[in-house]
Design an enzyme around this catalytic site. Structure first.
Site, PDB file in Angstrom:
ATOM      1  N   ASN A  32       3.200  -6.946  13.379  1.00 52.45           N
ATOM      2  CA  ASN A  32       2.804  -5.392  13.851  1.00 52.45           C
ATOM      3  C   ASN A  32       2.916  -5.382  15.324  1.00 52.45           C
ATOM      4  O   ASN A  32       2.682  -6.186  16.117  1.00 52.45           O
ATOM      5  CB  ASN A  32       1.499  -5.132  13.209  1.00 52.45           C
ATOM      6  CG  ASN A  32       0.834  -3.635  13.515  1.00 52.45           C
ATOM      7  OD1 ASN A  32       1.376  -2.966  14.479  1.00 52.45           O
ATOM      8  ND2 ASN A  32       0.295  -3.255  12.488  1.00 52.45           N
ATOM      9  N   THR A  71       0.720  -2.840   8.615  1.00 51.43           N
ATOM     10  CA  THR A  71      -0.710  -2.105   8.062  1.00 51.43           C
ATOM     11  C   THR A  71      -1.712  -1.994   9.362  1.00 51.43           C
ATOM     12  O   THR A  71      -2.007  -3.152   9.989  1.00 51.43           O
ATOM     13  CB  THR A  71      -0.989  -2.603   6.822  1.00 51.43           C
ATOM     14  OG1 THR A  71      -2.506  -2.216   6.343  1.00 51.43           O
ATOM     15  CG2 THR A  71      -1.308  -4.142   6.809  1.00 51.43           C
ATOM     16  N   SER A  72      -2.391  -0.807   9.276  1.00 50.58           N
ATOM     17  CA  SER A  72      -3.515  -1.045  10.394  1.00 50.58           C
ATOM     18  C   SER A  72      -4.760  -1.682  10.074  1.00 50.58           C
ATOM     19  O   SER A  72      -5.529  -1.655  10.861  1.00 50.58           O
ATOM     20  CB  SER A  72      -3.807   0.650  10.667  1.00 50.58           C
ATOM     21  OG  SER A  72      -4.301   1.106   9.543  1.00 50.58           O
ATOM     22  N   HIS A  93      -1.352   1.510  -4.238  1.00 45.03           N
ATOM     23  CA  HIS A  93      -1.947   2.951  -4.052  1.00 45.03           C
ATOM     24  C   HIS A  93      -1.162   3.929  -5.064  1.00 45.03           C
ATOM     25  O   HIS A  93      -0.992   5.099  -4.689  1.00 45.03           O
ATOM     26  CB  HIS A  93      -1.770   3.568  -2.620  1.00 45.03           C
ATOM     27  CG  HIS A  93      -2.933   2.645  -1.814  1.00 45.03           C
ATOM     28  ND1 HIS A  93      -3.024   2.680  -0.623  1.00 45.03           N
ATOM     29  CD2 HIS A  93      -3.810   1.799  -2.020  1.00 45.03           C
ATOM     30  CE1 HIS A  93      -4.117   2.084  -0.149  1.00 45.03           C
ATOM     31  NE2 HIS A  93      -4.387   1.363  -1.025  1.00 45.03           N
ATOM     32  N   GLN A  96       0.791  -1.130  -0.185  1.00 46.13           N
ATOM     33  CA  GLN A  96       0.174   0.030  -0.065  1.00 46.13           C
ATOM     34  C   GLN A  96       0.729   1.249  -0.062  1.00 46.13           C
ATOM     35  O   GLN A  96       0.324   2.318  -0.149  1.00 46.13           O
ATOM     36  CB  GLN A  96      -0.857  -0.052   1.350  1.00 46.13           C
ATOM     37  CG  GLN A  96      -1.762  -1.108   1.447  1.00 46.13           C
ATOM     38  CD  GLN A  96      -2.667  -1.043   2.707  1.00 46.13           C
ATOM     39  OE1 GLN A  96      -3.599  -0.755   2.808  1.00 46.13           O
ATOM     40  NE2 GLN A  96      -2.142  -1.513   3.774  1.00 46.13           N
TER      41      GLN A  96
HETATM   42  P1  NAD Z   1      -1.312   3.123   8.625  1.00 45.85           P
HETATM   43  O1  NAD Z   1      -0.190   4.316   8.869  1.00 45.85           O
HETATM   44  O2  NAD Z   1      -2.702   3.156   8.617  1.00 45.85           O
HETATM   45  O3  NAD Z   1      -0.665   2.022   9.932  1.00 45.85           O
HETATM   46  C1  NAD Z   1       0.516   1.790   9.993  1.00 45.85           C
HETATM   47  C2  NAD Z   1       0.717   0.516  10.882  1.00 45.85           C
HETATM   48  O4  NAD Z   1       2.184   0.123  11.113  1.00 45.85           O
HETATM   49  C3  NAD Z   1      -0.072   0.510  12.426  1.00 45.85           C
HETATM   50  O5  NAD Z   1      -0.723  -0.642  12.601  1.00 45.85           O
HETATM   51  C4  NAD Z   1       1.502   0.716  13.126  1.00 45.85           C
HETATM   52  O6  NAD Z   1       1.112  -0.047  14.493  1.00 45.85           O
HETATM   53  C5  NAD Z   1       2.453  -0.369  12.454  1.00 45.85           C
HETATM   54  N1  NAD Z   1       3.735  -0.351  12.692  1.00 45.85           N
HETATM   55  C6  NAD Z   1       4.361   0.865  13.178  1.00 45.85           C
HETATM   56  N2  NAD Z   1       5.579   0.918  13.188  1.00 45.85           N
HETATM   57  C7  NAD Z   1       5.693  -0.431  13.006  1.00 45.85           C
HETATM   58  C8  NAD Z   1       7.184  -1.002  12.741  1.00 45.85           C
HETATM   59  N3  NAD Z   1       8.136  -0.659  13.177  1.00 45.85           N
HETATM   60  N4  NAD Z   1       7.012  -2.410  12.209  1.00 45.85           N
HETATM   61  C9  NAD Z   1       5.788  -2.863  11.965  1.00 45.85           C
HETATM   62  N5  NAD Z   1       4.552  -2.277  11.828  1.00 45.85           N
HETATM   63  C10 NAD Z   1       4.702  -0.952  12.543  1.00 45.85           C
HETATM   64  O7  NAD Z   1      -0.700   2.649   7.445  1.00 45.85           O
HETATM   65  P2  NAD Z   1      -1.467   1.659   6.351  1.00 45.85           P
HETATM   66  O8  NAD Z   1      -2.250   0.623   7.059  1.00 45.85           O
HETATM   67  O9  NAD Z   1      -0.405   1.406   5.162  1.00 45.85           O
HETATM   68  O10 NAD Z   1      -2.550   2.711   5.878  1.00 45.85           O
HETATM   69  C11 NAD Z   1      -2.628   2.783   4.504  1.00 45.85           C
HETATM   70  C12 NAD Z   1      -2.563   4.125   3.753  1.00 45.85           C
HETATM   71  O11 NAD Z   1      -1.297   5.014   4.397  1.00 45.85           O
HETATM   72  C13 NAD Z   1      -2.008   3.950   2.380  1.00 45.85           C
HETATM   73  O12 NAD Z   1      -3.056   4.622   1.663  1.00 45.85           O
HETATM   74  C14 NAD Z   1      -0.805   4.068   2.178  1.00 45.85           C
HETATM   75  O13 NAD Z   1      -0.419   4.618   0.899  1.00 45.85           O
HETATM   76  C15 NAD Z   1      -0.632   5.389   3.001  1.00 45.85           C
HETATM   77  N6  NAD Z   1       0.780   5.705   3.563  1.00 45.85           N
HETATM   78  C16 NAD Z   1       1.728   5.280   3.106  1.00 45.85           C
HETATM   79  C17 NAD Z   1       3.108   5.673   3.477  1.00 45.85           C
HETATM   80  C18 NAD Z   1       4.628   5.131   2.782  1.00 45.85           C
HETATM   81  O14 NAD Z   1       4.363   4.844   1.564  1.00 45.85           O
HETATM   82  N7  NAD Z   1       5.470   4.681   3.538  1.00 45.85           N
HETATM   83  C19 NAD Z   1       3.391   6.332   4.826  1.00 45.85           C
HETATM   84  C20 NAD Z   1       2.106   6.748   5.297  1.00 45.85           C
HETATM   85  C21 NAD Z   1       0.916   6.279   4.857  1.00 45.85           C
END
Ligand code: NAD
Ligand code: ZN
Length: 267
Positions: free
Chosen positions: A232, A207-208, A134, A106
Site C-alpha cells: 500500500n 485495502t485501508s 462483498h 473485497q
Molecule cells: P478503500 O477505498 O477503503 O482503500 C483503498 C486503499 O488502497 C487505501 O488504503 C489506499 O492507500 C490504497 N491504494 C490506493 N492506490 C493504490 C495502489 N495503486 N496500489 C495499492 N494500494 C493503493 O478500499 P477497501 O479497503 O477495499 O474498502 C473497502 C470497501 O470499498 C469494500 O466494501 C469494497 O467493496 C469497496 N470498494 C470496491 C471497489 C472495487 O470494486 N474496485 C472500489 C471502491 C470501493
C-alpha cells in the site's frame, strides 16, 4: 521509503513467499485504482464526490431505489471500461502456477475474474478465481425471493417504474453487493477465516483495513503463526503489525514480489 529500503523489503518478502506453503491474498479497492476504478478512500477516492455511505444501505434503497440504482449504474459504466492491470494479471498467473494460493477480494469490480480467464487461456481459470467477499456489481438479486443472476445490461434509471424487476416474482432487483449494516455471506466469511487461519502468509494489497470483518483476516493468520506482507503506498492500521510493509503501488510491487505473468522464479 527510499528505493534501497524498498528493494531490501522486497527481497525479504520474496523469502517469505518462497518459504510459504499456503498463501492467502486479500485485496481491496487499491489494487484496481491503477485500472481506473475509483477507490472509496484516499485522495482520488470516490467518496470525495458522492456520499456512498448514504447510498449503500438497505434504508437508502427502501427510501429511494431509483437514486441508489443511479449511483450503481454510474459505477458499473465506469468499471465496465476498466481492464485488469499488471497486479491482477501477476496474481492470476501466480495462483495458476503455484498450488496453495487463494485470492480473497473485497472488490465488486470483477477484475480478478477477468484476469484469471485472460491468463488461463485454454486451462481452467479456477485456481485464480477470487472469493468475492462483498459480492459483484454485475450481479443482482431479488428483494423478495431467492433469485440471483448475472446482470450486465444497461439500467434505465429514468423512473422507479423503469428499474429492473425479478422475472420470477416481479419485485425490484437490487445490486448483489454487501451494503453498510449488512452481514457478509456466512459461507464466504467462514471460508475466508478458515483460509486465513491455515495460511503461512497473508498478502494484503490496497485495502485501508477499515472495513470489518475482513480487516481482521491478517491478524488471524498471525495468531496462527503466519506472517503478513502489506502492499500500500500509504500507511494503514495494519502497517504497525505487518512483518513487511511495501510502500509502493500494486502494479509495481505485486509483479516484483510474485513474478510477472511470464515469470517463474517464485513458482
Ligand atoms: P478503500 O477505498 O477503503 O482503500 C483503498 C486503499 O488502497 C487505501 O488504503 C489506499 O492507500 C490504497 N491504494 C490506493 N492506490 C493504490 C495502489 N495503486 N496500489 C495499492 N494500494 C493503493 O478500499 P477497501 O479497503 O477495499 O474498502 C473497502 C470497501 O470499498 C469494500 O466494501 C469494497 O467493496 C469497496 N470498494 C470496491 C471497489 C472495487 O470494486 N474496485 C472500489 C471502491 C470501493
Ligand atoms: Zn423475485
Amino acid at each position: 521509503m527510499d528505493l534501497h529500503e524498498l528493494e531490501r523489503d522486497l527481497e525479504a518478502g520474496r523469502s517469505l513467499v518462497s518459504a510459504a506453503k499456503r498463501i492467502v491474498v486479500l485485496t481491496g479497492a487499491g489494487i484496481s485504482a491503477e485500472s481506473g476504478v475509483p477507490t472509496f478512500r484516499g485522495p482520488e477516492g470516490v467518496w470525495r464526490h458522492d456520499r456512498p455511505e448514504e447510498l449503500s444501505t438497505p434504508a437508502a434503497f427502501a427510501r429511494d431505489p431509483r437514486l441508489v440504482w443511479e449511483w450503481n449504474a454510474w459505477r458499473r459504466e465506469r468499471i465496465v471500461r476498466c481492464e485488469p492491470n499488471a497486479a491482477h494479471l501477476a496474481l492470476a498467473a501466480w495462483a495458476l502456477r503455484r498450488p496453495g494460493v487463494r485470492i480473497l477480494t473485497q472488490n465488486v469490480d470483477g477484475l480478478h475474474g477477468i484476469a484469471a480467464v485472460m491468463v488461463a487461456g485454454d486451462r481452467p481459470p479456477t485456481p485464480a478465481l477470487p472469493l468475492e467477499l462483498h459480492g459483484s456489481i454485475f450481479h443482482v438479486r431479488c428483494t423478495l425471493c431467492r433469485t440471483r443472476i448475472e446482470h450486465r445490461d444497461k439500467i434505465d434509471v429514468s423512473s422507479e417504474a423503469s428499474l429492473p424487476r425479478c422475472s420470477d416474482c416481479g419485485a425490484l432487483l437490487r445490486p448483489d453487493t454487501v451494503w453498510f449494516g449488512e452481514p457478509l455471506d456466512p459461507d464466504a466469511i467462514h471460508q475466508a477465516f478458515d483460509e486465513a487461519a491455515k495460511a503461512d502468509l497473508c498478502l494484503v494489497i490496497g485495502t485501508s483495513g477499515e472495513v470489518q470483518p475482513t480487516a481482521t483476516l491478517p491478524r488471524v493468520t498471525q495468531a496462527n503463526g503466519g506472517a503478513v506482507i502489506e502492499i500500500n503506498p500509504e500507511p494503514t492500521p495494519l502497517s504497525a503489525h505487518a512483518e513487511i510493509s511495501l510502500r509502493a503501488s500494486a502494479t509495481s510491487a505485486v509483479p516484483a514480489l510474485v513474478g510477472g505473468p511470464n515469470f517463474s522464479r517464485n513458482a
